[in-house]
Write a protein that holds these residues in place. Structure first.
Motif, mmCIF file in Angstrom:
data_model
loop_
_atom_site.group_PDB
_atom_site.id
_atom_site.type_symbol
_atom_site.label_atom_id
_atom_site.label_comp_id
_atom_site.label_asym_id
_atom_site.label_seq_id
_atom_site.Cartn_x
_atom_site.Cartn_y
_atom_site.Cartn_z
ATOM 1 N N PHE A 141 51.475 28.585 39.070
ATOM 2 C CA PHE A 141 50.035 28.855 39.174
ATOM 3 C C PHE A 141 49.776 30.342 38.974
ATOM 4 N N PHE A 142 48.874 30.616 38.084
ATOM 5 C CA PHE A 142 48.578 32.016 37.771
ATOM 6 C C PHE A 142 47.095 32.258 38.053
ATOM 7 N N PHE A 143 46.837 33.131 39.008
ATOM 8 C CA PHE A 143 45.450 33.358 39.443
ATOM 9 C C PHE A 143 44.933 34.718 38.983
ATOM 10 N N PRO A 144 43.886 34.725 38.166
ATOM 11 C CA PRO A 144 43.230 36.012 37.914
ATOM 12 C C PRO A 144 42.616 36.526 39.212
ATOM 13 N N GLY A 145 42.296 37.776 39.266
ATOM 14 C CA GLY A 145 41.706 38.288 40.509
ATOM 15 C C GLY A 145 41.452 39.770 40.459
ATOM 16 N N PHE A 146 41.057 40.291 41.614
ATOM 17 C CA PHE A 146 40.554 41.662 41.688
ATOM 18 C C PHE A 146 41.498 42.619 42.416
ATOM 19 N N THR A 147 42.624 42.111 42.903
ATOM 20 C CA THR A 147 43.534 42.999 43.638
ATOM 21 C C THR A 147 44.887 43.024 42.921
ATOM 22 N N PRO A 148 45.708 44.040 43.221
ATOM 23 C CA PRO A 148 47.009 44.135 42.540
ATOM 24 C C PRO A 148 47.926 42.936 42.832
ATOM 25 N N GLN A 149 47.659 42.202 43.903
ATOM 26 C CA GLN A 149 48.502 41.042 44.238
ATOM 27 C C GLN A 149 48.073 39.786 43.488
ATOM 28 N N THR A 150 47.130 39.905 42.572
ATOM 29 C CA THR A 150 46.692 38.761 41.760
ATOM 30 C C THR A 150 47.022 39.040 40.295
ATOM 31 N N GLY A 151 46.676 38.075 39.443
ATOM 32 C CA GLY A 151 46.995 38.224 38.016
ATOM 33 C C GLY A 151 46.089 39.178 37.255
ATOM 34 N N GLY A 152 45.072 39.751 37.919
ATOM 35 C CA GLY A 152 44.199 40.711 37.227
ATOM 36 C C GLY A 152 43.180 40.020 36.335
ATOM 37 N N LEU A 153 42.620 40.790 35.429
ATOM 38 C CA LEU A 153 41.524 40.283 34.584
ATOM 39 C C LEU A 153 41.861 40.472 33.106
ATOM 40 N N LEU A 154 41.230 39.647 32.273
ATOM 41 C CA LEU A 154 41.420 39.791 30.826
ATOM 42 C C LEU A 154 40.730 41.060 30.343
ATOM 43 N N LEU A 155 41.482 41.889 29.684
ATOM 44 C CA LEU A 155 40.933 43.155 29.185
ATOM 45 C C LEU A 155 41.667 43.544 27.910
ATOM 46 N N GLU A 156 40.938 43.644 26.820
ATOM 47 C CA GLU A 156 41.560 44.041 25.564
ATOM 48 C C GLU A 156 41.979 45.503 25.652
ATOM 49 N N ARG A 157 43.051 45.809 24.927
ATOM 50 C CA ARG A 157 43.652 47.146 24.981
ATOM 51 C C ARG A 157 42.634 48.263 24.731
ATOM 52 N N ASP A 158 41.735 48.043 23.755
ATOM 53 C CA ASP A 158 40.849 49.138 23.345
ATOM 54 C C ASP A 158 39.413 48.972 23.843
ATOM 55 N N LEU A 159 39.182 48.007 24.719
ATOM 56 C CA LEU A 159 37.786 47.686 25.065
ATOM 57 C C LEU A 159 37.027 48.871 25.666
ATOM 58 N N LEU A 160 37.623 49.525 26.652
ATOM 59 C CA LEU A 160 36.881 50.581 27.337
ATOM 60 C C LEU A 160 36.658 51.780 26.406
ATOM 61 N N ALA A 161 37.617 52.015 25.525
ATOM 62 C CA ALA A 161 37.440 53.111 24.551
ATOM 63 C C ALA A 161 36.324 52.754 23.569
ATOM 64 N N ARG A 162 36.278 51.492 23.148
ATOM 65 C CA ARG A 162 35.202 51.080 22.224
ATOM 66 C C ARG A 162 33.846 51.169 22.918
ATOM 67 N N ARG A 163 33.821 50.760 24.170
ATOM 68 C CA ARG A 163 32.569 50.842 24.939
ATOM 69 C C ARG A 163 32.088 52.288 25.014
ATOM 70 N N ASP A 164 33.011 53.196 25.339
ATOM 71 C CA ASP A 164 32.614 54.599 25.492
ATOM 72 C C ASP A 164 32.163 55.189 24.156
ATOM 73 N N ALA A 165 32.845 54.794 23.084
ATOM 74 C CA ALA A 165 32.449 55.304 21.755
ATOM 75 C C ALA A 165 31.053 54.784 21.399
ATOM 76 N N PHE A 166 30.784 53.530 21.718
ATOM 77 C CA PHE A 166 29.462 52.934 21.473
ATOM 78 C C PHE A 166 28.382 53.725 22.221
ATOM 79 N N ARG A 167 28.692 54.091 23.448
ATOM 80 C CA ARG A 167 27.703 54.792 24.279
ATOM 81 C C ARG A 167 27.509 56.250 23.841
ATOM 82 N N ARG A 168 28.591 56.833 23.321
ATOM 83 C CA ARG A 168 28.495 58.236 22.900
ATOM 84 C C ARG A 168 27.645 58.401 21.645
ATOM 85 N N ASP A 169 27.619 57.358 20.821
ATOM 86 C CA ASP A 169 26.968 57.461 19.520
ATOM 87 C C ASP A 169 25.624 56.712 19.553
ATOM 88 N N PRO A 170 24.488 57.441 19.651
ATOM 89 C CA PRO A 170 23.193 56.752 19.762
ATOM 90 C C PRO A 170 22.897 55.865 18.555
#
Ligand code: TRH
Length: 405
Positions: A141-170
């Motif tokens: 059983f693999f449980f996603p979750g919000f603490t280090p003792q869980t499986g964590g969340l789905l997050l693409e490698r470059d997502l946060l960088a793409r988000r920040d680039a989107f926000r930086r460029d009006p």
């Protein structure tokens, strides 16, 4: 084996888009970021097409973004099972496939990917084995979750960088609004995206926005909340759709307005584009599981309409998340967040929080917007260290060592 060479993901679409939304995201990540040969078995390709328009439901096999997509049919074809087998949300693998797994010399690592919950018990159940009663197979059983003792969340490698680039460029947001056919935000406007189930608090919220002292632009994706929105405007008697039907490059776009509220109906966008909508809005209303996580990666204040369950257990899940999310907030901000989220989930006054009208709960929440915005950005950063796909691959390695010894 250090890394799975092949992976089969099984997805049964129970309802809506969350089941396929999560599986499609995981499949793309394994294939695109880790070079795994992924086959995604889906029992409802028509629903899949809604979040990925390239899918042709008539095809017996197709490859999209390096993922081989196969209809999950019965009888199930005789195939060689993969190194890593993911059963999404206890969808029950075909018997013939399980038998074939047992016949493999090196048994596949078999994972049941569970639903996301912030409840404490998840930590104790994450990674638990469940041996097959007859066959030499173990399911984990693999449980996603919000603490280090869980499986964590789905997050693409470059997502946060793409988000920040989107926000930086009006220009990025301007181009995004242009493609959707929505005018860019006015300076004092609050722009919200509204993705929810039918919701008894919605008419009151629309009224509060219309009667409020600042403009609100509400973007509603086609779907379950829309009939309620339409009904609200039918009742108040103002339909913009006729005089405003040729907006930008999206001629069919429907719109409604009353007082300080403008509503625009958006077509359901492809899954990757949905992130941009969340990045470009000030506040996001999300639901279910996958959009709930995406709103957190957007790092902006958000509101969760949790998937309602008949026995009411969803309220415990809602409160478990609120307890974690509000932990770092000042008491008045935490209370505004909790009261508003409970009101949006039909729980106003039923928990420990006072019952106040929906509009008032919204306004109190909105009053803390700068703090909540800061908090949302920090929260996203904190969560980003626990990546579900990476954790699964680590787990595969660990179980692989046990199998080989
Ligand atoms: O659609 P959901 O309500 O899905 C689920 C299912 O009902 C499931 O059975 C249940 O168990 C689970 O909720 C809790 O909400 P969710 O999870 O947010 O999935 C929606 C998906 O649709 C998500 O991947 C984002 C995507 N999406 C788009 O691709 N384009 C869009 O325009 C929008 C609004 C969403």
């Amino acid at each position: 084996m250090n890394k799975p060479v092949t992976c089969d993901i099984f997805c049964a679409v129970v309802d809506n888009y969350g089941d396929i939304g999560v599986c499609w995201r995981l499949a793309r990540q394994f294939a695109g970021e880790h070079g795994v040969a992924v086959r995604l078995w889906v029992d409802d390709l028509a629903s899949f097409r809604k979040i990925c328009p390239e899918i042709d439901p008539a095809l017996p096999a197709q490859t999209v973004r390096n993922v081989e997509i196969r209809p999950w049919v019965s009888p199930f074809p005789q195939i060689e099972p993969a190194d890593l087998v993911i059963e999404a949300f206890a969808c029950k693998l075909p018997e013939s496939y399980i038998t074939a797994m047992a016949h493999r010399q090196l048994k596949p690592v078999w994972i049941n990917l569970e639903h996301l919950s912030a409840e404490d018990w998840v930590e104790g159940c994450h990674r638990l084995p469940s041996p097959h009663p007859q066959l030499p197979l173990v399911k984990y059983f693999f449980f996603p979750g919000f603490t280090p003792q869980t499986g964590g969340l789905l997050l693409e490698r470059d997502l946060l960088a793409r988000r920040d680039a989107f926000r930086r460029d009006p220009r990025a947001a301007t181009a995004f609004w242009q493609v959707l056919g929505v005018p860019p935000p006015k300076p004092d406007e609050t722009r919200v995206s509204l993705f929810s189930y039918e919701n008894s608090a919605l008419p009151e919220l629309l009224a509060a926005w219309a009667e409020g002292d600042k403009p609100v632009c509400c973007l509603v994706p086609e779907g379950r909340a829309l009939p309620q929105v339409k009904r609200y405007f039918e009742e108040v008697g103002r339909d913009l759709s006729r005089r405003d039907s040729h907006v930008g490059s999206n001629p069919g776009l429907q719109g409604y307005s009353r007082g300080n509220l403008q509503v625009r109906v958006l077509p359901f966008v492809e899954q990757e584009r949905y992130d941009e909508l969340l990045w470009a809005c000030d506040i996001n209303f999300v639901r279910g599981e996958d959009s709930f996580v995406r709103a957190q990666w957007a790092g902006r204040p958000f509101v969760w309409h949790i998937y309602p369950q008949l026995d009411g257990v969803h309220i415990q899940k809602l409160r478990a998340f609120l307890a974690r999310y509000c932990a770092g907030l000042a008491p008045d901000v935490a209370q505004a967040q909790r009261v508003w989220w409970e009101a949006w989930n039909g729980e106003a006054g039923r928990g420990t929080e006072p019952k106040i009208p929906v509009g008032e709960a919204w306004n109190n929440f909105l009053a803390h917007r700068p703090t909540l915005r800061q908090h949302a950005a920090i929260w996203a950063q904190q969560l980003s260290g626990n990546n579900l796909a990476l954790n699964m691959l680590d787990f595969f390695r660990e179980v692989g060592k046990i199998r080989a010894s």
